[in-house]
Design an enzyme around this catalytic site. Structure first.
Site, PDB file in Angstrom:
ATOM      1  N   GLU A 192       0.941  -1.553   0.111  1.00 30.46           N
ATOM      2  CA  GLU A 192      -0.199   0.195   0.214  1.00 30.46           C
ATOM      3  C   GLU A 192       0.295   1.137  -0.324  1.00 30.46           C
ATOM      4  OE1 GLU A 192      -3.491   0.248  -0.183  1.00 30.46           O
ATOM      5  OE2 GLU A 192      -3.003  -2.484  -0.568  1.00 30.46           O
TER       6      GLU A 192
ATOM      7  N   LYS B 236       1.554  -8.562 -13.107  1.00 26.99           N
ATOM      8  CA  LYS B 236       1.400  -8.837 -12.063  1.00 26.99           C
ATOM      9  C   LYS B 236       1.021  -9.870 -11.598  1.00 26.99           C
ATOM     10  CE  LYS B 236      -0.477  -6.849  -7.668  1.00 26.99           C
ATOM     11  NZ  LYS B 236       0.899  -6.106  -6.896  1.00 26.99           N
TER      12      LYS B 236
ATOM     13  N   ASP C 264      -5.404  -4.295  -8.279  1.00 24.32           N
ATOM     14  CA  ASP C 264      -4.513  -3.399  -9.531  1.00 24.32           C
ATOM     15  C   ASP C 264      -4.004  -4.437 -10.868  1.00 24.32           C
ATOM     16  OD1 ASP C 264      -3.543  -2.757  -6.682  1.00 24.32           O
ATOM     17  OD2 ASP C 264      -2.620  -4.149  -6.033  1.00 24.32           O
TER      18      ASP C 264
ATOM     19  N   GLY D 119       3.071  -6.409  -2.392  1.00 22.98           N
ATOM     20  CA  GLY D 119       3.598  -6.179  -0.694  1.00 22.98           C
ATOM     21  C   GLY D 119       5.282  -6.032  -1.375  1.00 22.98           C
TER      22      GLY D 119
ATOM     23  N   ASN E 140       7.252   8.293  -3.774  1.00 27.89           N
ATOM     24  CA  ASN E 140       5.696   8.252  -3.503  1.00 27.89           C
ATOM     25  C   ASN E 140       5.481   8.783  -2.477  1.00 27.89           C
ATOM     26  OD1 ASN E 140       3.250   8.438  -4.560  1.00 27.89           O
ATOM     27  ND2 ASN E 140       2.715   5.908  -3.785  1.00 27.89           N
TER      28      ASN E 140
END
Length: 243
Positions: A15, A40, A59, A123, A180
């Site tokens: 996250e 992914k 995602d 993760g 970020n």
């Protein structure tokens, strides 16, 4: 004709914006005139869509929306797990075995379909896949450079330096990192970014590829404007450096 490019996007935690940055990278590569595809390989957390009769991961769907060439679901995400938890735990509950070889083969197929393939991890960098392997082993098996996404919040300096050290210790190229700003109220955010920039440049020669501002809602197109694609492409086109 030049060989296709690929990179592995990992993060300092879960996250922290790996998907946003992965999508922004896809937009940036497309703006540079390259055809794009995204993977992914392992996704934990899925919901059933009655309209198409398929299980979806949010995602993975975002990656599809940002990519130019949409891969078949079984190539894009060979391991789609239903519960949003550590993948090795969910896989055991679902009676599935997560293996590296099928992912590597799907990656080979993806490389045949685009100029550049962005692979988003699950993760952080060392999330277990089974009792012996983790996502670091996946990055090694793919043999591609790594981009590290650092979620800017309290504790990020330690997380960034440890993750970068783990990446390089596996013999992988750290192509750069992205800051970020997930916490708009973070104190001394600029100072934290500068500290990470200095240390990662000095220890690993890893450039800061961009600072993504806090975006609400997230926008891959806006985030892409904050990335240095020229530097990244130059790194990706260099021969893999020996550790």
């Amino acid at each position: 004709m030049s060989s296709p490019l690929s990179l592995f996007v990992t993060g300092t935690d879960t996250e922290i914006g790996k998907t946003l940055v992965s999508c922004a990278l896809l937009r940036g590569f497309a703006a540079a005139g390259l055809s794009t595809a995204a993977m992914k390989p392992i996704a934990a957390g899925a919901s059933f869509n009655a309209e198409d009769g398929l299980w979806h991961n949010e995602d993975a769907d975002q990656l599809d929306a940002a990519a130019g060439a949409v891969l078949p679901p079984e190539v894009r995400t060979p391991y789609l797990l239903k519960a949003p938890a550590a993948p090795h735990i969910v896989a055991a509950q679902e009676g599935r075995t997560l293996a590296l070889a099928p992912i590597v083969e799907c990656h080979r197929e993806a490389l045949r379909r685009a100029d550049v393939v962005v692979v988003e991890g699950v993760g952080g960098f060392r999330v277990p896949i089974d009792r012996e392997h983790d996502t670091a082993d996946l990055a090694v098996a793919l043999g591609v450079p790594v981009v590290l996404v650092v979620g800017m919040r309290l504790g990020c300096i330690n997380h960034a330096l440890l993750t970068a050290e783990a990446i390089v210790s596996r013999g992988l190229t750290l192509a750069g990192w992205v800051a970020n700003r997930i916490d708009p109220a973070m104190r001394f955010a600029d100072e934290n970014i500068e500290t990470i920039r200095e240390w990662l440049d000095r220890e690993h020669g890893a450039p800061l590829l961009g600072i993504v501002p806090h975006l609400a809602p997230p926008s891959a197109d806006i985030a892409a404007k904050h990335l240095d694609m020229t530097t990244l492409l130059r790194t990706l086109r260099e021969p893999i450096r020996a550790s």
